[in-house]
Enzyme design. Structure first.
Site, PDB file in Angstrom:
ATOM      1  N   THR A 238       0.820  -1.213   0.000  1.00  0.00           N
ATOM      2  CA  THR A 238       0.000   0.000   0.000  1.00  0.00           C
ATOM      3  C   THR A 238       0.855   1.265   0.000  1.00  0.00           C
ATOM      4  O   THR A 238       1.976   1.259   0.538  1.00  0.00           O
ATOM      5  CB  THR A 238      -0.906   0.007   1.257  1.00  0.00           C
ATOM      6  OG1 THR A 238      -1.498   1.305   1.408  1.00  0.00           O
ATOM      7  CG2 THR A 238      -0.119  -0.269   2.520  1.00  0.00           C
TER       8      THR A 238
ATOM      9  N   TYR B 235      -1.611  -0.037  10.340  1.00  0.00           N
ATOM     10  CA  TYR B 235      -1.895  -0.689   9.053  1.00  0.00           C
ATOM     11  C   TYR B 235      -0.699  -0.551   8.114  1.00  0.00           C
ATOM     12  O   TYR B 235      -0.201  -1.531   7.556  1.00  0.00           O
ATOM     13  CB  TYR B 235      -3.155  -0.082   8.426  1.00  0.00           C
ATOM     14  CG  TYR B 235      -3.351  -0.496   6.983  1.00  0.00           C
ATOM     15  CD1 TYR B 235      -3.574  -1.829   6.653  1.00  0.00           C
ATOM     16  CD2 TYR B 235      -3.274   0.442   5.943  1.00  0.00           C
ATOM     17  CE1 TYR B 235      -3.729  -2.223   5.335  1.00  0.00           C
ATOM     18  CE2 TYR B 235      -3.434   0.056   4.623  1.00  0.00           C
ATOM     19  CZ  TYR B 235      -3.657  -1.274   4.325  1.00  0.00           C
ATOM     20  OH  TYR B 235      -3.788  -1.664   3.016  1.00  0.00           O
TER      21      TYR B 235
END
Ligand code: UDP
Length: 331
Positions: A122, A146
């Protein structure tokens, strides 16, 4: 040489994973879905017409059963918890589900001699970038558990590549959007937190949409993101797979369009396409949101030959509208 066309798609019931399954099938690959369906959608997975194994990646016996059945040429790993805000309040879930499950999956791959992995990373690994657009050499400094969980996995992949001869492609996603309404697959999260589905729902059912911050240093004061069509992202995975199978070296690639759109531009587009008003209110900033995230997608283009087929945000959002109306999200 491994001539199998069978691929394990971990997280194939999720948004990007389900589109990857559709794309791979279209190109003659034979994906099978592995998903615990905690957040993936079983009904969408069923529509894809492939074998489904429901269970936990952390369950060694479960994985051994799957890997023993067939010779797989590769694994694509989409399965992850991916709510930035939740990762701040419940980091244990993120390190367990993301790092822990990836380690279990990698162990199963090693036990069963599957040495090729396509991994979903990501742009959250970059944190708040100092320079735009973001290329793969941009320093990585996540601002959420995350992002950290994905960055830790990136390092694990490097180490496994040098120690155990793992071959991997890790894609750093920017924003995924759109759907394949004609194949009845699309985005369905519960809870839904993403801008485009919420803006569409607001246009059709009047629910309030909060604009998280209007005081950013951008032209209209709202955040800018790089929205790529999910089927273009899915196709990057197919191309990455073919690259690895033909001997390409392990590497990291951004997936983005190189073009940014602001929150207000997304709202304006939804209004224009739907002919309805989005019921938005200005709200305070959401924690951890950088003002602007736009990919430099030069590397994926030059090394993998990938470039997006969808160039207009209007086309991407129209596919999302068609999907959400058919899926009942806007009722
Ligand atoms: N956003 C917003 N209101 C919402 C959801 C998102 O203003 O209800 C903004 C968010 O702050 C970000 C952009 O829309 O700048 C895209 O957010 P999304 O959650 O869709 O994706 P992310 O960029 O967080 O992966």
């Amino acid at each position: 040489m491994n001539k199998s066309k069978k691929i394990i798609i971990a997280g194939g019931g999720g948004y990007i994973g389900s589109h990857a399954v559709a794309r791979l099938k279209e190109f003659g690959w034979q994906p099978v879905i592995v998903d615990n369906f905690s957040r993936g959608n079983h009904d969408i997975a069923e529509r894809l017409g492939v074998e489904i194994f429901a269970g936990e990646l952390s369950d060694e016996t479960f994985l051994d059963q799957i890997f023993s059945k067939e010779q797989y040429c590769a694994v694509m790993h989409f399965a992850a918890s991916s709510y930035v805000g939740e990762s701040v309040t419940d980091p244990a879930r993120y390190y367990r589900n993301n790092v822990g499950s990836t380690l279990a999956l990698l162990s199963a791959m090693l036990r069963h001699n599957v040495d090729k992995l396509i991994f979903s990373s990501t742009c959250a690994t970059y944190g708040i970038p100092k320079i735009l657009p973001i290329d793969e050499t941009t320093p990585q400094s996540p601002v959420s558990p995350y992002g950290w969980s994905k960055l830790m996995i990136e390092q694990i992949l490097r180490d496994y590549a040098s120690a155990y001869n793992l071959h991997f492609v890790a894609f750093r996603y920017f924003n995924a959007a759109g759907a394949l309404p004609e194949q009845k697959i699309g985005e369905r999260h519960s809870p839904e937190t993403h801008l485009i589905p919420l803006a569409i729902a607001s246009a059709y059912n009047g629910l309030e949409l909060k604009v998280f911050g209007r005081d950013y240093p951008t032209d209209d004061g709202t955040c800018i993101r790089d929205y790529a069509h999910v089927i273009d992202i899915a196709d990057a995975h197919r191309v990455g797979l073919e690259y690895l199978l033909s001997g390409g070296k392990s590497d990291f690639f951004n997936i983005g369009t190189g073009k940014g759109h602001s929150v207000q531009q997304v709202i304006d587009t939804v209004e224009q396409l739907s002919g309805r008003k989005v019921n938005f209110v200005n709200a305070s900033r959401r924690e951890g949101d950088p003002a602007e995230l736009v990919a430099d997608a030069g590397k994926i283009n030059s090394v993998l030959g990938w470039k997006p087929q969808y160039h207009k945000i209007e086309d991407i959002i129209q596919s999302a509208i068609d999907w959400h109306l058919a899926d009942g999200f806007c009722n």
